[in-house]
Design an enzyme around this catalytic site. Structure first.
Site, PDB file in Angstrom:
ATOM      1  N   ASN A 105     -12.211  30.348   5.781  1.00  0.00           N
ATOM      2  CA  ASN A 105     -12.071  29.252   5.412  1.00  0.00           C
ATOM      3  C   ASN A 105     -13.514  28.909   4.416  1.00  0.00           C
ATOM      4  O   ASN A 105     -14.573  28.883   5.134  1.00  0.00           O
ATOM      5  CB  ASN A 105     -12.285  28.112   6.349  1.00  0.00           C
ATOM      6  CG  ASN A 105     -10.726  28.113   7.153  1.00  0.00           C
ATOM      7  OD1 ASN A 105     -10.446  29.273   7.503  1.00  0.00           O
ATOM      8  ND2 ASN A 105     -10.429  26.771   7.281  1.00  0.00           N
TER       9      ASN A 105
ATOM     10  N   GLY B  90       1.232  13.660   1.519  1.00  0.00           N
ATOM     11  CA  GLY B  90       2.172  14.417   1.853  1.00  0.00           C
ATOM     12  C   GLY B  90       3.429  14.081   0.886  1.00  0.00           C
ATOM     13  O   GLY B  90       3.346  13.425  -0.165  1.00  0.00           O
TER      14      GLY B  90
ATOM     15  N   HIS C  81       1.838  26.530   9.469  1.00  0.00           N
ATOM     16  CA  HIS C  81       0.552  26.368   8.785  1.00  0.00           C
ATOM     17  C   HIS C  81       0.584  26.369   7.132  1.00  0.00           C
ATOM     18  O   HIS C  81       1.346  27.562   6.897  1.00  0.00           O
ATOM     19  CB  HIS C  81      -0.398  27.234   9.420  1.00  0.00           C
ATOM     20  CG  HIS C  81      -1.903  27.238   8.869  1.00  0.00           C
ATOM     21  ND1 HIS C  81      -2.264  26.171   8.091  1.00  0.00           N
ATOM     22  CD2 HIS C  81      -3.027  28.119   9.064  1.00  0.00           C
ATOM     23  CE1 HIS C  81      -3.675  26.504   7.748  1.00  0.00           C
ATOM     24  NE2 HIS C  81      -3.989  27.625   8.271  1.00  0.00           N
ATOM     25  N   ASP C  82       0.187  25.402   6.606  1.00  0.00           N
ATOM     26  CA  ASP C  82       0.376  25.490   5.078  1.00  0.00           C
ATOM     27  C   ASP C  82       0.059  26.549   4.502  1.00  0.00           C
ATOM     28  O   ASP C  82       0.787  27.071   3.278  1.00  0.00           O
ATOM     29  CB  ASP C  82      -0.220  24.268   4.329  1.00  0.00           C
ATOM     30  CG  ASP C  82      -1.500  23.882   4.754  1.00  0.00           C
ATOM     31  OD1 ASP C  82      -2.275  24.906   5.354  1.00  0.00           O
ATOM     32  OD2 ASP C  82      -1.954  22.819   4.664  1.00  0.00           O
ATOM     33  N   THR C  83      -1.240  27.452   4.770  1.00  0.00           N
ATOM     34  CA  THR C  83      -1.606  28.572   4.243  1.00  0.00           C
ATOM     35  C   THR C  83      -0.531  29.693   4.584  1.00  0.00           C
ATOM     36  O   THR C  83      -0.248  30.766   3.662  1.00  0.00           O
ATOM     37  CB  THR C  83      -3.021  28.909   4.645  1.00  0.00           C
ATOM     38  OG1 THR C  83      -3.801  27.741   4.542  1.00  0.00           O
ATOM     39  CG2 THR C  83      -3.606  30.172   3.832  1.00  0.00           C
TER      40      THR C  83
END
Length: 465
Positions: free
Chosen positions: A282, A21, A222-224
């Site tokens: 994915n 992180g 959501h990181d994407t």
């Protein structure tokens, strides 16, 4: 990019990945964007009693330390990986550390459940939240739960005391209706799950609450979703690869694609910022390489990549989407067996096998996405940590037959910061305007498809057999 407001602001992005992180401070100053990674901390899962957990309290401590190092900011935004969650009891206390999506508790669950694609539009992955909940259903913890919070929402709750479900992350659960963008209550009832666990849906740009007087803003959690905001694209004729532990490969669309062919190809329709749909697959991503490096006690990666570049191309390839490669442990052994590597094959051969195979997986997903969505693309944008890997970028350009524009590496943090800055009035406009700022301020490397002489068509056909 200038607005009628003061175009100066400082924001903190909490960006949590599967292995680490960080807290990134973004400073916007009259059209410029400068980044400063003020704190990094590990994300190390813990196995207890046979179950693999996230160490959520260590992540929370790392976030707090990072926010302290960030100093005064206009707001805070949090993003992380998808699908995993924490359960709260009636007092708002966490009922145990969240379970890691790579834990084996969901093995076989998805095979026992009816197809959910028509409602949720999601790729069928064994660790989707819906399958995790069905696996947890017989437990006392599930019975005692009163609220479910996805990882970014849980951390935001601890900062602010406010409960909610940010849309882009909620869209990965298998419990959200892809058309209405609200919880699929009928489906949840049919599955025998509890709709009362699910909090109200909130959207990127809204204020969640305050932490010591500083607003905490919902971003594409959501990181994407955040990474896609920072794809430096011009126009709509692009494919993207958000490449890290996973590779998320696809297109940005206005509407979901829910055809039988899309379901059969296992493409997912996830929510994006500004009402977009992230139509993607994915792909296993750099996880096999990361696991090998861990098993090899973190060797000199640049040197290993140079050696891999000198290896014969496409000599050994595997299907990285095979569930064989999903769990941790003995990755080298599994790769050797699946690729039929000779006993004397060295580490450079293994790395080349991984990167050739990943480039083939990128090629397959990019081509399938265009075919299924009825849209052609002229360029592939590769963002995230994989943009550092020049060999992978070159191989992906070759495999796809399209130029690959690599960068920014910090796309997720930048997208997080852009949504915050827009909410504060420091920048203005839609995704096109935000992406223009990324093009103007960030380093992007172009990798044209080369004349490598590699036969990608034959290699792809070999894997299909």
């Amino acid at each position: 990019m200038r607005s009628s407001h003061d175009a100066v602001g400082t924001f903190a992005a909490v960006d949590l990945g599967a292995s680490s992180g960080r807290v990134v401070v973004g400073r916007f100053d009259d059209g410029d964007l400068r980044l400063d990674i003020v704190h990094r901390f590990p994300n190390e899962p813990v196995r207890v009693g046979g179950t693999l957990h996230w160490d959520i309290l260590a992540l929370y401590r790392g976030m707090l330390d990072g926010l302290k190092a960030a100093g005064p900011v206009h707001s805070i935004g949090i993003d992380s990986w998808a699908v995993d969650y924490g359960l709260l009891d009636a007092d708002g206390a966490l009922l145990g550390n969240p379970v890691h999506y790579r834990d084996g508790r969901t093995d076989g669950v998805a095979d026992r459940i009816k197809d959910l694609y028509d409602v949720c539009g999601l790729q069928k992955l064994p660790f989707n939240t819906v399958y995790q909940l069905l696996a947890a259903q017989p437990t006392a913890q599930y019975e005692a739960a009163r609220r479910l919070l996805m990882i970014p929402d849980l951390l935001a709750y601890w900062l602010t005391g406010e409960i909610g479900a940010e849309y882009t992350n909620a869209s990965t659960t298998g419990l959200l209706d892809v058309r209405t963008r609200e919880w699929a209550l009928d489906l949840i009832g049919e599955l025998g799950l509890r709709a009362d666990l699910l909090p109200p849906v909130r959207h990127p740009g809204s204020t969640i609450g305050h932490h010591r007087g500083t607003p905490v803003v919902a971003v594409g959690s959501h990181d994407t979703a955040s990474a896609l905001v920072a794809v430096p694209a011009e126009g709509a004729d692009f494919a993207y690869i958000s490449c890290g532990t996973w590779s998320l490969v696809g297109l940005e669309l206005d509407h979901p694609v829910l055809s039988p062919r899309s379901r059969q190809a296992n493409f997912t329709n996830e929510g994006g910022v500004d009402g977009t749909i992230r139509y993607l697959r994915n792909v296993m991503g750099l996880w096999p390489l990361q696991e090998c490096l861990r098993e090899w006690s973190s060797p000199d990666l640049p040197r290993l990549l140079r050696a891999a570049a000198a290896e014969p191309g496409l000599a050994h390839v595997v299907d990285l989407d095979d569930p064989l490669f999903l769990p941790p442990g003995d990755m080298e052994g599994r790769l050797r067996k699946a690729a039929g590597l000779p006993a004397d094959a060295g580490r450079a051969t293994i790395v080349r096998c991984i990167l050739d195979s990943l480039a083939l997986a990128h090629r397959r997903a990019v081509r399938q996405a265009q075919d299924l969505a009825g849209r052609s693309v002229s360029v592939v944008h590769l963002v995230g940590g994989g943009a550092h890997n020049e060999l992978l970028c070159r191989l992906t350009a070759d495999a796809c037959g399209l130029p690959v524009l690599a960068g920014p590496v910090e796309a997720t943090a930048i997208g997080n910061l852009l949504v915050q800055a827009r909410a504060a009035g420091v920048v203005a406009g839609g995704l096109d305007a935000l992406r223009a700022l990324v093009r103007e301020t960030q380093h992007i490397v172009r990798h044209p498809p080369g004349d490598s002489g590699l036969d990608w068509d034959t290699a792809a056909a070999r894997l299909r057999r």
